[in-house]
Scaffold this motif. Structure first.
Motif, PDB file in Angstrom:
ATOM      1  N   UNK A  10       0.831  -1.203   0.000  1.00 27.60           N
ATOM      2  CA  UNK A  10       0.000   0.000   0.000  1.00 27.60           C
ATOM      3  C   UNK A  10       0.866   1.253   0.000  1.00 27.60           C
ATOM      4  N   UNK A  11       1.963   1.242   0.771  1.00 26.80           N
ATOM      5  CA  UNK A  11       2.856   2.411   0.801  1.00 26.80           C
ATOM      6  C   UNK A  11       3.349   2.741  -0.609  1.00 26.80           C
ATOM      7  N   UNK A  12       3.766   1.705  -1.351  1.00 26.83           N
ATOM      8  CA  UNK A  12       4.269   1.951  -2.700  1.00 26.83           C
ATOM      9  C   UNK A  12       3.138   2.129  -3.712  1.00 26.83           C
ATOM     10  N   UNK A  13       1.897   1.846  -3.288  1.00 29.45           N
ATOM     11  CA  UNK A  13       0.755   2.044  -4.187  1.00 29.45           C
ATOM     12  C   UNK A  13       0.120   3.415  -4.056  1.00 29.45           C
ATOM     13  N   UNK A  14       0.383   4.117  -2.928  1.00 27.73           N
ATOM     14  CA  UNK A  14      -0.137   5.479  -2.738  1.00 27.73           C
ATOM     15  C   UNK A  14       0.973   6.468  -3.043  1.00 27.73           C
ATOM     16  N   UNK A  15       0.700   7.387  -3.954  1.00 24.35           N
ATOM     17  CA  UNK A  15       1.750   8.284  -4.429  1.00 24.35           C
ATOM     18  C   UNK A  15       2.373   9.104  -3.302  1.00 24.35           C
ATOM     19  N   UNK A  16       1.527   9.673  -2.419  1.00 23.62           N
ATOM     20  CA  UNK A  16       2.077  10.524  -1.375  1.00 23.62           C
ATOM     21  C   UNK A  16       2.934   9.739  -0.385  1.00 23.62           C
ATOM     22  N   UNK A  17       2.514   8.502  -0.082  1.00 21.00           N
ATOM     23  CA  UNK A  17       3.314   7.680   0.826  1.00 21.00           C
ATOM     24  C   UNK A  17       4.592   7.200   0.146  1.00 21.00           C
ATOM     25  N   UNK A  18       4.518   6.901  -1.144  1.00 27.14           N
ATOM     26  CA  UNK A  18       5.717   6.474  -1.859  1.00 27.14           C
ATOM     27  C   UNK A  18       6.758   7.591  -1.881  1.00 27.14           C
ATOM     28  N   UNK A  19       6.312   8.821  -2.126  1.00 26.42           N
ATOM     29  CA  UNK A  19       7.241   9.954  -2.106  1.00 26.42           C
ATOM     30  C   UNK A  19       7.839  10.153  -0.713  1.00 26.42           C
ATOM     31  N   UNK A  20       7.001   9.985   0.304  1.00 25.33           N
ATOM     32  CA  UNK A  20       7.499  10.122   1.676  1.00 25.33           C
ATOM     33  C   UNK A  20       8.490   9.017   2.019  1.00 25.33           C
ATOM     34  N   UNK A  21       8.255   7.784   1.519  1.00 27.60           N
ATOM     35  CA  UNK A  21       9.144   6.652   1.832  1.00 27.60           C
ATOM     36  C   UNK A  21      10.535   6.850   1.255  1.00 27.60           C
ATOM     37  N   UNK A  22      10.625   7.559   0.132  1.00 25.40           N
ATOM     38  CA  UNK A  22      11.944   7.794  -0.454  1.00 25.40           C
ATOM     39  C   UNK A  22      12.797   8.681   0.445  1.00 25.40           C
ATOM     40  N   UNK A  23      12.120   9.515   1.246  1.00 25.13           N
ATOM     41  CA  UNK A  23      12.849  10.367   2.191  1.00 25.13           C
ATOM     42  C   UNK A  23      12.940   9.722   3.569  1.00 25.13           C
ATOM     43  N   UNK A  24      11.849   9.101   4.008  1.00 24.15           N
ATOM     44  CA  UNK A  24      11.786   8.573   5.371  1.00 24.15           C
ATOM     45  C   UNK A  24      10.794   7.418   5.401  1.00 24.15           C
ATOM     46  N   UNK A  25      11.298   6.175   5.340  1.00 27.40           N
ATOM     47  CA  UNK A  25      10.425   5.015   5.337  1.00 27.40           C
ATOM     48  C   UNK A  25       9.655   4.896   6.652  1.00 27.40           C
ATOM     49  N   UNK A  26      10.309   5.227   7.760  1.00 26.00           N
ATOM     50  CA  UNK A  26       9.631   5.169   9.055  1.00 26.00           C
ATOM     51  C   UNK A  26       8.440   6.130   9.098  1.00 26.00           C
ATOM     52  N   UNK A  27       8.633   7.318   8.550  1.00 26.85           N
ATOM     53  CA  UNK A  27       7.546   8.287   8.506  1.00 26.85           C
ATOM     54  C   UNK A  27       6.389   7.805   7.653  1.00 26.85           C
ATOM     55  N   UNK A  28       6.698   7.129   6.542  1.00 26.91           N
ATOM     56  CA  UNK A  28       5.636   6.614   5.674  1.00 26.91           C
ATOM     57  C   UNK A  28       4.833   5.535   6.385  1.00 26.91           C
ATOM     58  N   UNK A  29       5.527   4.658   7.115  1.00 31.03           N
ATOM     59  CA  UNK A  29       4.805   3.631   7.859  1.00 31.03           C
ATOM     60  C   UNK A  29       3.904   4.248   8.929  1.00 31.03           C
ATOM     61  N   UNK A  30       4.458   5.224   9.668  1.00 25.87           N
ATOM     62  CA  UNK A  30       3.660   5.866  10.705  1.00 25.87           C
ATOM     63  C   UNK A  30       2.445   6.571  10.148  1.00 25.87           C
ATOM     64  N   UNK A  31       2.601   7.247   9.003  1.00 25.58           N
ATOM     65  CA  UNK A  31       1.477   7.943   8.376  1.00 25.58           C
ATOM     66  C   UNK A  31       0.389   6.961   7.959  1.00 25.58           C
ATOM     67  N   UNK A  32       0.794   5.815   7.366  1.00 23.93           N
ATOM     68  CA  UNK A  32      -0.184   4.801   6.955  1.00 23.93           C
ATOM     69  C   UNK A  32      -0.944   4.269   8.156  1.00 23.93           C
ATOM     70  N   UNK A  33      -0.252   3.989   9.253  1.00 30.26           N
ATOM     71  CA  UNK A  33      -0.913   3.457  10.441  1.00 30.26           C
ATOM     72  C   UNK A  33      -1.907   4.449  11.021  1.00 30.26           C
ATOM     73  N   UNK A  34      -1.561   5.727  11.009  1.00 25.07           N
ATOM     74  CA  UNK A  34      -2.495   6.738  11.523  1.00 25.07           C
ATOM     75  C   UNK A  34      -3.756   6.795  10.679  1.00 25.07           C
TER      76      UNK A  34
END
Length: 913
Positions: A755-779
């Motif tokens: 899902x992280x790599x399927x959502x554009x905003x989370x994918x962009x965030x993961x390239x900078x901070x994977x931990x932040x992308x995971x936390x955002x998805x969980x919220x």
């Protein structure tokens, strides 16, 4: 004059032979600078090497530079000939590892680095091709420090007049306490101290240049002259054989290095063979000498029984090489060629390269050879044609499997036909991975004479023993002689051979056998737009993989995968990335087979029909021998076991450990059978790490910057999960009541990274901070669960908690699962759906096409990553319209009640935080 043996090693095409040529030319050892592409390199003496532009056989050359006399050994760089390179390591004083300045550390480079560490060889690094556009000196040095060793240090800074010498000395001093004290006292390090650090493998000098343009080569030679030390040789004669070859006239040559004393020509070796001639080779040419002295490499004519790895004089034989062939090929002979004559000829090649393992299969009536890959088959075809004038072909390569055992057992072998007698008891124990076979004795001489004990050990070591699953060679076991009996009159040497073989086979039949297969370390580098395809491939091939991040324009993934699955994968990567991506494979070793049942069934090996390796024993009654099957031998044996065994011969201690679910020496962890409720629903109890360790990991990742109201303590929205998934009811419904059972529990399983790599905003965030992308998805999913009220489980691959079993955490109102080390999120979801799909209403959110097909087969609903995002937005919009845009009195009251319950639930979840 310092006298050293220095080997040149590298990944293929890194410029290893070109550097050797440049060193010989700069030192004045050759007058003309040859080139690989022009087919006139000094050390490429074999015609096929010049045609293909690769090194196939190791060669040596003599050179001098200043006060340094070097025997330079050029080794093959292609992975198919890595066994040839490994054999030379045992005779090196120093090694030079060549790195391609454009490609950096490659797959085979890591294999060579591990071998250098294993053999504890001081290593210099030469980073080649620095004249090319795009070669970044700083980035390359950082990569070397990250992927090889943190103490890879740029020595050119010290040599340069304007270099930062203070920084150089400070970095070097940090490698050892004594060096640090010297630096603090004097502000620098002496040359002797630096030599010692290099010799102890605490410091790895790096030099940059271009061998083709002779750039940096002389500076590198000066570094070798200044920062190397002559080994201390002993007075007693000793030598190590590392290579067998033949000259142009067919004379057998034994190449060895003298490690102590001296060896005059015409001397006799321990085998009783005479040294007829001693040669010192440099390229194709050689000169003879009357005496071999310590530190030198020589080729001797005369001996016919020597072999690579043999120790002469005080030297002991070398251990078995780490790199072994992983493929076996059938050698197809032309019509009219006698297999027995050809087999004898091929034995000559096996002498030169013992890793060939030429085998005559009596059952199939064919000759087989174990090899590393297709390139080696092409070289062998050419070599056989030139040397023996026979054109052979090679069949399809098959994986070389091995076998080991999971539990400790006692094997009993008895051989007692008329007027013969021997009985042997062997303790078989699982060993450490890659430990091979270890033999030992724990038997009283009062029970069995010492000479018989030695004979039994000889029989254990004299052949390659076959397992009982597929007939593959056994490995990673400790075999101990614990008991035995001989007869004063009737026992002969051959009796113990039969009893020993039968004891080993009987023990293997009693034990729980494990099939092993070779694995590769896989490093995949692909452009950012192809990460999805790459991750799908890695999930399909690898038992576990890790997304390292972005390096330049490429995304890097690493993992381990069976050789059988990824053997041709580099070609596939090159095709689908149109040359922009690369896959590096390096042999990791053997591990439990990923499809054992399929392989065992396909190979169809029946140990009871293997006449050369019987599992039963021979006993005698009424003057005649009779056969006893392996599972009945213990009822007839004459010597009682001194070990605590159960009726089957398994150690009681090991059986108890198996019941308790303790760690399995063959790999992985034994687990008890999963508990089931009365309806048969599996209730897996996930093992977890300690709470303190979990908190520490989470503090360093998801909420490193969060603080509580006091500003000191990090907020921890995580709690150890107390729930059992799926939730169990208080009591199962009786058949008469099942019709009235209300609707099933609703579960939503989310493949987190998909899902992280399927959502554009989370994918962009993961390239900078994977931990932040995971936390955002969980919220986001926490909010969605509050709106829908379903049981929501997010599944992540647990590369952050390697070595642990599956872990479940509660994050506010949802469950977060970290799969176990060798399990992907896909596999976890498939297992959950398979076990619970009939009992619960399960929806799976994933965009993986293969996963969707499997999930549909389990009767589950599906949401793609895009559909999940749309569903969340629709739910938010519905609540916004219902409770915010149309606030009637009743609905306002409902809204207040909803908010109140939500806050109470959140407080309970956060445990009052």
């Amino acid at each position: 004059m310092k006298k050293l043996t220095i080997g040149i090693l590298a990944h293929v095409d890194a410029g290893k032979t070109t550097l050797s040529e440049a060193m010989l030319y700069v030192s004045g050892s050759i007058r003309k600078l040859g080139r690989v592409d022009k087919k006139d390199a000094f050390l490429d003496t074999y015609e096929l090497e010049r045609e293909r532009g690769i090194t196939i056989f190791s060669k040596q050359a003599q050179m001098r530079y200043g006060k340094l006399a070097i025997t330079l050994v050029d080794t093959p760089g292609h992975a198919d000939f890595s066994a040839e390179a490994e054999r030379t390591l045992q005779i090196l004083d120093y090694a030079v590892l060549v790195i391609d300045g454009m490609d950096g550390v490659q797959g085979h480079t890591l294999t060579l680095w591990r071998l250098l560490k294993r053999y504890r060889i001081p290593t210099f690094l030469f980073i080649n091709k620095m004249d090319r556009d795009g070669a970044d000196r700083i980035a390359l040095l950082k990569e070397l420090q990250t992927r090889l060793h943190e103490n890879c240090l740029d020595f050119s800074n010290k040599a340069a007049p304007d270099g930062d010498k203070a920084a150089f000395y400070e970095q070097a001093a940090m490698t050892k306490e004594a060096a640090l004290e010297e630096y603090l006292e004097t502000g620098e390090l002496s040359e002797e101290t630096i030599k010692d650090l290099i010799g102890e493998r605490k410091l790895f000098p790096c030099f940059f240049g271009s061998a083709l343009r002779l750039d940096g080569v002389e500076e590198f030679l000066r570094g070798l002259e200044v920062y190397t030390k002559t080994p201390v040789w002993q007075g007693e004669f000793g030598a190590k054989v590392f290579k067998i070859a033949r000259d142009g006239q067919g004379n057998r040559l034994t190449f060895f290095k003298v490690t102590g004393g001296s060896l005059p020509v015409k001397s006799l070796l321990e085998t009783g063979e005479k040294i007829n001639q001693l040669r010192i080779y440099s390229g194709e040419k050689y000169e003879t000498t009357s005496e071999a002295q310590a530190g030198g490499i020589y080729a001797a004519t005369g001996p016919l029984k020597t072999y690579p790895g043999q120790g002469l004089g005080m030297e002991k034989a070398s251990k078995a090489p780490v790199l072994e062939p992983v493929l076996t090929y059938r050698i197809l002979l032309p019509e009219g060629c006698d297999p027995t004559v050809m087999l004898a000829r091929l034995r000559q090649l096996e002498e030169e390269d013992p890793q060939l393992h030429i085998v005559w299969d009596e059952k199939l009536k064919e000759i087989q050879a174990k090899l590393m890959g297709e390139i080696q088959t092409e070289i062998l075809k050419r070599l056989i044609s030139e040397r023996f004038q026979v054109d052979v072909e090679f069949g399809t390569g098959h994986i070389v499997y091995k076998e080991t055992i999971r539990n400790a057992v006692e094997g009993v072998g008895h051989f007692e036909p008329l007027r013969h007698y021997a009985e042997v008891h062997l303790l078989l124990e699982p060993g450490e991975p890659e430990s091979g076979l270890v033999f030992d004795v724990d038997c009283s001489e009062d029970e069995l004479d010492k000479n018989w004990q030695r004979l039994i050990l000889t029989h254990l070591e004299e052949k390659e023993h076959r397992g009982v699953l597929t007939g593959s060679a056994i490995t990673d076991m400790k075999i101990t002689l614990v008991a035995g009996r001989a007869h004063l009159k009737h026992t002969e040497g051959g009796d113990f051979r039969q009893a020993t073989y039968r004891a080993l086979r009987q023990g293997l039949k009693t034990a729980e056998s494990v099939l092993l297969e070779p694995f590769y370390d896989v490093r995949l580098e692909v452009p950012g737009g192809m990460v999805g395809r790459a991750m799908t491939d890695m999930e399909k091939f690898c038992q576990n993989f890790e997304l390292l991040g972005v390096q330049g324009n490429l995304t890097v993934l690493t993992g381990t995968a069976p050789v059988a699955l990824v053997q041709d994968y580099p070609k596939e990567v090159n095709a689908y990335t149109k040359g922009q991506g690369r896959a590096f494979l390096s042999l990791k070793g053997y591990a439990p087979c990923h499809n054992e049942e399929e392989v065992v069934e396909r190979m169809g090996y029946d140990p009871e029909r293997d006449q050369e390796n019987p599992t039963g024993s021979v006993f005698c009654a009424h003057g005649a021998g009779f056969i006893v099957e392996w599972d009945k031998v213990r009822e007839y044996m004459h010597v009682e076991s001194a070990l605590p065994l159960d009726e089957s011969g398994v150690l009681l201690q090991d059986r108890e450990r198996e019941k308790e679910g303790t760690e399995d020496p063959a790999g992985g962890q034994r687990k008890r059978a999963p508990k089931r409720d009365e309806e048969g629903l599996e209730s897996h109890l996930w093992e977890s790490m300690g709470t303190d360790e979990i908190d520490r990991i989470l503090e360093q990742t998801f909420y490193a910057n969060s603080r509580d109201k006091s500003g000191t303590k990090p907020k921890m929205p995580w709690k150890r999960s107390k729930a059992i998934l799926p939730a169990q009811t208080a009591a199962p419904a009786r058949p008469a009541e099942r019709a009235s059972v209300q609707k099933k529990d609703e579960y939503l399983l989310v493949d987190g990274y998909n899902v992280i790599f399927g959502w554009e905003e989370l994918r962009e965030l993961s390239e900078r901070d994977m931990n932040g992308a995971r936390g955002r998805l969980l919220d986001i999913l926490c909010d969605y669960q509050g709106m829908k009220g379903c049981r929501l489980i997010v599944v992540f691959d647990a590369y952050r908690v390697k070595g642990h079993d599956t872990n479940v955490e509660d994050y506010h109102n949802i469950h977060v699962v970290y799969t176990k080390e060798a399990q992907t999120a896909d596999r976890f979801i498939e297992q959950f759906a398979h076990e619970n799909g009939r009992k619960c209403n399960i929806t799976v959110a994933t965009s993986d096409g293969l996963e969707q097909i499997i999930i549909r087969g389990q009767g589950c609903l599906l949401l793609s990553a895009r559909e999940l995002k749309a569903e969340i937005e629709r739910t938010r919009q519905f609540l916004r319209e219902e409770y915010l845009e149309k606030p009637t009195v009743s609905k306002s009251g409902q809204m207040e009640e909803l908010i109140r319950k939500s806050l109470e639930k959140r407080e309970e979840t956060d445990d009052g935080e």
